[in-house]
Design a protein around this motif. Structure first.
Motif, PDB file in Angstrom:
ATOM      1  N   ALA A   1       0.806  -1.223   0.000  1.00 42.43           N
ATOM      2  CA  ALA A   1       0.000   0.000   0.000  1.00 42.43           C
ATOM      3  C   ALA A   1       0.836   1.269   0.000  1.00 42.43           C
ATOM      4  CB  ALA A   1      -0.927  -0.006   1.212  1.00 42.43           C
ATOM      5  N   LEU A   2       1.984   1.229   0.638  1.00 40.46           N
ATOM      6  CA  LEU A   2       2.834   2.412   0.774  1.00 40.46           C
ATOM      7  C   LEU A   2       4.174   2.151   0.095  1.00 40.46           C
ATOM      8  CD1 LEU A   2       2.147   3.207   4.552  1.00 40.46           C
ATOM      9  CD2 LEU A   2       1.119   4.334   2.563  1.00 40.46           C
ATOM     10  N   GLU A   3       4.365   2.725  -1.055  1.00 43.58           N
ATOM     11  CA  GLU A   3       5.595   2.507  -1.805  1.00 43.58           C
ATOM     12  C   GLU A   3       6.689   3.461  -1.344  1.00 43.58           C
ATOM     13  OE1 GLU A   3       4.627   2.954  -5.888  1.00 43.58           O
ATOM     14  OE2 GLU A   3       3.450   1.097  -5.998  1.00 43.58           O
ATOM     15  N   GLY A   4       7.916   3.070  -1.600  1.00 45.94           N
ATOM     16  CA  GLY A   4       9.053   3.921  -1.293  1.00 45.94           C
ATOM     17  C   GLY A   4       9.447   3.858   0.172  1.00 45.94           C
ATOM     18  N   ASP A   5      10.248   4.831   0.580  1.00 50.32           N
ATOM     19  CA  ASP A   5      10.706   4.882   1.967  1.00 50.32           C
ATOM     20  C   ASP A   5       9.542   5.216   2.892  1.00 50.32           C
ATOM     21  OD1 ASP A   5      13.167   4.413   0.910  1.00 50.32           O
ATOM     22  OD2 ASP A   5      13.967   6.430   1.286  1.00 50.32           O
ATOM     23  N   LEU A   6       9.655   4.732   4.125  1.00 51.72           N
ATOM     24  CA  LEU A   6       8.589   4.900   5.100  1.00 51.72           C
ATOM     25  C   LEU A   6       9.105   5.563   6.365  1.00 51.72           C
ATOM     26  CD1 LEU A   6       7.030   1.324   4.826  1.00 51.72           C
ATOM     27  CD2 LEU A   6       6.272   3.395   3.632  1.00 51.72           C
ATOM     28  N   VAL A   7       8.185   6.119   7.137  1.00 51.12           N
ATOM     29  CA  VAL A   7       8.466   6.595   8.488  1.00 51.12           C
ATOM     30  C   VAL A   7       7.534   5.834   9.423  1.00 51.12           C
ATOM     31  CG1 VAL A   7       8.519   8.560  10.069  1.00 51.12           C
ATOM     32  CG2 VAL A   7       9.068   8.889   7.643  1.00 51.12           C
ATOM     33  N   VAL A   8       8.099   5.213  10.446  1.00 50.24           N
ATOM     34  CA  VAL A   8       7.303   4.501  11.443  1.00 50.24           C
ATOM     35  C   VAL A   8       7.453   5.254  12.758  1.00 50.24           C
ATOM     36  CG1 VAL A   8       6.929   2.324  12.668  1.00 50.24           C
ATOM     37  CG2 VAL A   8       7.693   2.306  10.283  1.00 50.24           C
ATOM     38  N   LYS A   9       6.307   5.548  13.400  1.00 50.93           N
ATOM     39  CA  LYS A   9       6.370   6.328  14.635  1.00 50.93           C
ATOM     40  C   LYS A   9       5.197   5.984  15.539  1.00 50.93           C
ATOM     41  CE  LYS A   9       4.163  10.268  12.296  1.00 50.93           C
ATOM     42  NZ  LYS A   9       4.380  11.664  11.826  1.00 50.93           N
ATOM     43  N   PRO A  10       5.366   6.206  16.833  1.00 49.39           N
ATOM     44  CA  PRO A  10       4.238   6.015  17.752  1.00 49.39           C
ATOM     45  C   PRO A  10       3.115   6.988  17.408  1.00 49.39           C
ATOM     46  CG  PRO A  10       6.316   6.283  18.948  1.00 49.39           C
ATOM     47  CD  PRO A  10       6.577   6.665  17.530  1.00 49.39           C
ATOM     48  N   ALA A  11       1.883   6.570  17.667  1.00 50.95           N
ATOM     49  CA  ALA A  11       0.736   7.427  17.362  1.00 50.95           C
ATOM     50  C   ALA A  11       0.569   8.558  18.359  1.00 50.95           C
ATOM     51  CB  ALA A  11      -0.536   6.594  17.306  1.00 50.95           C
ATOM     52  N   SER A  12       1.356   8.549  19.415  1.00 54.15           N
ATOM     53  CA  SER A  12       1.364   9.638  20.385  1.00 54.15           C
ATOM     54  C   SER A  12       2.781   9.780  20.915  1.00 54.15           C
ATOM     55  CB  SER A  12       0.388   9.370  21.533  1.00 54.15           C
ATOM     56  OG  SER A  12       0.697   8.153  22.187  1.00 54.15           O
TER      57      SER A  12
ATOM     58  N   ALA B   1      10.717  12.779  18.823  1.00 55.76           N
ATOM     59  CA  ALA B   1      11.208  11.758  17.878  1.00 55.76           C
ATOM     60  C   ALA B   1      11.514  10.423  18.543  1.00 55.76           C
ATOM     61  CB  ALA B   1      12.444  12.264  17.137  1.00 55.76           C
ATOM     62  N   GLN B   2      11.008  10.200  19.744  1.00 57.24           N
ATOM     63  CA  GLN B   2      11.242   8.923  20.406  1.00 57.24           C
ATOM     64  C   GLN B   2      10.382   7.842  19.761  1.00 57.24           C
ATOM     65  OE1 GLN B   2      10.559  10.052  24.572  1.00 57.24           O
ATOM     66  NE2 GLN B   2      12.755   9.946  24.889  1.00 57.24           N
ATOM     67  N   GLY B   3      11.031   6.732  19.400  1.00 58.13           N
ATOM     68  CA  GLY B   3      10.340   5.637  18.746  1.00 58.13           C
ATOM     69  C   GLY B   3      10.138   5.825  17.260  1.00 58.13           C
ATOM     70  N   VAL B   4      10.740   6.859  16.667  1.00 55.88           N
ATOM     71  CA  VAL B   4      10.582   7.142  15.236  1.00 55.88           C
ATOM     72  C   VAL B   4      11.734   6.520  14.459  1.00 55.88           C
ATOM     73  CG1 VAL B   4      10.418   8.940  13.477  1.00 55.88           C
ATOM     74  CG2 VAL B   4       9.372   9.285  15.730  1.00 55.88           C
ATOM     75  N   THR B   5      11.409   5.828  13.364  1.00 56.92           N
ATOM     76  CA  THR B   5      12.419   5.184  12.532  1.00 56.92           C
ATOM     77  C   THR B   5      12.165   5.481  11.066  1.00 56.92           C
ATOM     78  OG1 THR B   5      12.539   3.334  14.107  1.00 56.92           O
ATOM     79  CG2 THR B   5      13.537   2.994  11.945  1.00 56.92           C
ATOM     80  N   ILE B   6      13.214   5.855  10.357  1.00 56.89           N
ATOM     81  CA  ILE B   6      13.145   5.990   8.901  1.00 56.89           C
ATOM     82  C   ILE B   6      13.464   4.615   8.314  1.00 56.89           C
ATOM     83  CG2 ILE B   6      14.059   7.125   6.856  1.00 56.89           C
ATOM     84  CD1 ILE B   6      12.627   9.027   8.734  1.00 56.89           C
ATOM     85  N   VAL B   7      12.590   4.091   7.467  1.00 60.64           N
ATOM     86  CA  VAL B   7      12.772   2.756   6.888  1.00 60.64           C
ATOM     87  C   VAL B   7      13.030   2.901   5.392  1.00 60.64           C
ATOM     88  CG1 VAL B   7      11.746   0.488   6.522  1.00 60.64           C
ATOM     89  CG2 VAL B   7      11.250   1.744   8.626  1.00 60.64           C
ATOM     90  N   ASP B   8      14.288   2.718   4.985  1.00 60.97           N
ATOM     91  CA  ASP B   8      14.626   2.773   3.559  1.00 60.97           C
ATOM     92  C   ASP B   8      14.938   1.394   2.992  1.00 60.97           C
ATOM     93  OD1 ASP B   8      17.050   2.322   4.793  1.00 60.97           O
ATOM     94  OD2 ASP B   8      17.892   4.282   4.286  1.00 60.97           O
ATOM     95  N   ASP B   9      14.815   0.373   3.830  1.00 62.10           N
ATOM     96  CA  ASP B   9      14.998  -1.021   3.430  1.00 62.10           C
ATOM     97  C   ASP B   9      13.856  -1.821   4.042  1.00 62.10           C
ATOM     98  OD1 ASP B   9      15.697  -3.657   3.046  1.00 62.10           O
ATOM     99  OD2 ASP B   9      17.749  -3.446   3.777  1.00 62.10           O
ATOM    100  N   PRO B  10      13.035  -2.491   3.226  1.00 60.56           N
ATOM    101  CA  PRO B  10      11.893  -3.248   3.763  1.00 60.56           C
ATOM    102  C   PRO B  10      12.262  -4.209   4.883  1.00 60.56           C
ATOM    103  CG  PRO B  10      11.789  -3.174   1.367  1.00 60.56           C
ATOM    104  CD  PRO B  10      13.111  -2.583   1.751  1.00 60.56           C
ATOM    105  N   ALA B  11      13.507  -4.687   4.892  1.00 60.50           N
ATOM    106  CA  ALA B  11      13.934  -5.622   5.936  1.00 60.50           C
ATOM    107  C   ALA B  11      13.947  -4.964   7.311  1.00 60.50           C
ATOM    108  CB  ALA B  11      15.316  -6.178   5.615  1.00 60.50           C
ATOM    109  N   GLY B  12      13.996  -3.636   7.345  1.00 58.85           N
ATOM    110  CA  GLY B  12      14.037  -2.933   8.618  1.00 58.85           C
ATOM    111  C   GLY B  12      12.677  -2.605   9.195  1.00 58.85           C
ATOM    112  N   LEU B  13      11.593  -2.912   8.457  1.00 58.07           N
ATOM    113  CA  LEU B  13      10.264  -2.549   8.910  1.00 58.07           C
ATOM    114  C   LEU B  13       9.831  -3.271  10.195  1.00 58.07           C
ATOM    115  CD1 LEU B  13       7.786  -0.842   8.428  1.00 58.07           C
ATOM    116  CD2 LEU B  13       6.974  -2.531   6.774  1.00 58.07           C
ATOM    117  N   PRO B  14      10.055  -4.592  10.327  1.00 62.18           N
ATOM    118  CA  PRO B  14       9.656  -5.256  11.582  1.00 62.18           C
ATOM    119  C   PRO B  14      10.301  -4.635  12.809  1.00 62.18           C
ATOM    120  CG  PRO B  14      10.116  -6.893   9.895  1.00 62.18           C
ATOM    121  CD  PRO B  14      10.566  -5.582   9.342  1.00 62.18           C
ATOM    122  N   ARG B  15      11.581  -4.345  12.732  1.00 58.86           N
ATOM    123  CA  ARG B  15      12.275  -3.748  13.869  1.00 58.86           C
ATOM    124  C   ARG B  15      11.733  -2.357  14.168  1.00 58.86           C
ATOM    125  NH1 ARG B  15      14.082  -4.489  18.666  1.00 58.86           N
ATOM    126  NH2 ARG B  15      15.269  -2.664  19.362  1.00 58.86           N
TER     127      ARG B  15
END
Length: 318
Positions: free
Chosen positions: A141-152, A156-170
């Motif tokens: 659903a979401l192509e390209g690089d992603l940003v994963v972050k807490p909803a609250s 920037a605590q808990g925020v991760t830039i994901v430029d490799d799909p392998a890093g998404l689970p972590r």
């Protein structure tokens, strides 16, 4: 300032959130500024003795300098309102809207402002539906690089830039460390700007946008609060026409969420000059490296005088 003009102000700082140390730094700066302007200031932690203390002491106003759930989720603000203590900042209802990033994003998007595409996942659904299956859908659903972050939360605590799909689970595990709900959003590349909003009774106005240029490419927690990790440009170096659009968008967000007194609205401005809304902060950092104080200085305002005006605005509001 004459003695009759001096106010009794309680500054709240600390709390038990992940951002306690930052809050303490903000609180000390606010307390020092108000004291230098001649006010009588007490710096308090929001602990079990706070509410009885306020009920007995009855200060003229409270100035929260709390970050994280200690002050930004609306619970404490609602109690202060129930006590009848004038409080600088947004109402409990508005704070709850801004604190829940997916809710704030939906409201801002409904108002016609650009918000990055995202998927919101609770920890419970993540486990129940199976991490592998959920993340497969997210990647489709979401192509390209992603940003994963807490909803609250913030800083920037808990925020991760994901430029490799392998890093998404972590990245999901990291976000769920700070909140039970996580946001996975499309990463918009561009210039990061923070726009401070102040309202001393004449309507919200935007301060000069502050441009953020981290030394190592990501505006992380360390980059926010350690001197030398980030270069700030106040005002931003972007063209005046773009900055005017960003300022107008920031005021619009402030109004859409029903915020009061002060806030900080964060954007990414892409290569076309479009400002993409990231989040709204109802109690922005006020430390020596925080963005709102930089904007106050860039606007040619005196922080102590401004904080005093915000206190008087809260008192006039009752």
């Amino acid at each position: 300032m004459t003695e009759s003009a001096a106010l009794n102000i309680v500054v709240l700082a600390g709390g038990i959130s992940h951002e306690r140390d930052v809050s303490l730094r903000s609180g000390r700066r606010v307390a020092d500024a108000l004291s230098s302007a001649g006010h009588r200031v007490v710096l308090r932690d929001p602990d079990a003795s706070l509410l009885p203390y306020l009920a007995e002491y009855r200060p003229d106003a409270v100035f929260p300098a709390l970050h994280g759930s200690s002050g930004e989720d609306g619970a404490l603000l609602e109690l202060l309102d129930a006590l009848g203590v004038p409080t600088v900042g947004s109402s409990a209802e508005s704070a709850r809207l801004a604190w829940a990033k997916p809710v704030a994003g939906s409201l801002v998007q409904a108002a016609g402002l650009p918000v990055p595409d995202s998927i919101v996942l609770s920890h419970e659904s993540f486990r129940e539906l199976g991490a592998a299956s959920v993340l497969d859908v997210v990647r489709q659903a979401l192509e390209g690089d992603l940003v994963v972050k807490p909803a609250s939360g913030g800083s920037a605590q808990g925020v991760t830039i994901v430029d490799d799909p392998a890093g998404l689970p972590r990245a999901m595990v990291e976000a769920f460390t700070y909140a039970d709900v996580a946001i996975v959003e499309h990463r918009v590349r561009g210039t990061e700007l923070a726009v401070g909003i102040v309202d001393t009774g004449e309507g919200p106005r935007a301060l000069p946008p502050v441009e953020i240029e981290p030394t190592h490419g990501v505006y992380s927690f360390d980059a926010r609060y350690n001197a030398g990790e980030t270069t700030f440009y106040a005002p931003s170096r972007l063209p005046a026409t773009v900055l005017a659009e960003v300022e107008a968008a920031a005021v619009r967000v402030h109004e859409v969420l029903g915020l009061r007194d002060l806030s900080r609205i964060d954007f990414i401005v892409d290569a076309s000059g479009t400002p993409w809304f990231l989040e709204a902060n109802v109690l922005p950092g006020l430390t020596e490296t925080s963005l709102l104080p930089l904007a106050i200085e860039a606007a040619g305002l005196d922080a102590a005088s401004l904080y005093g005006e915000l206190v008087r605005t809260a008192i006039a509001r009752g």
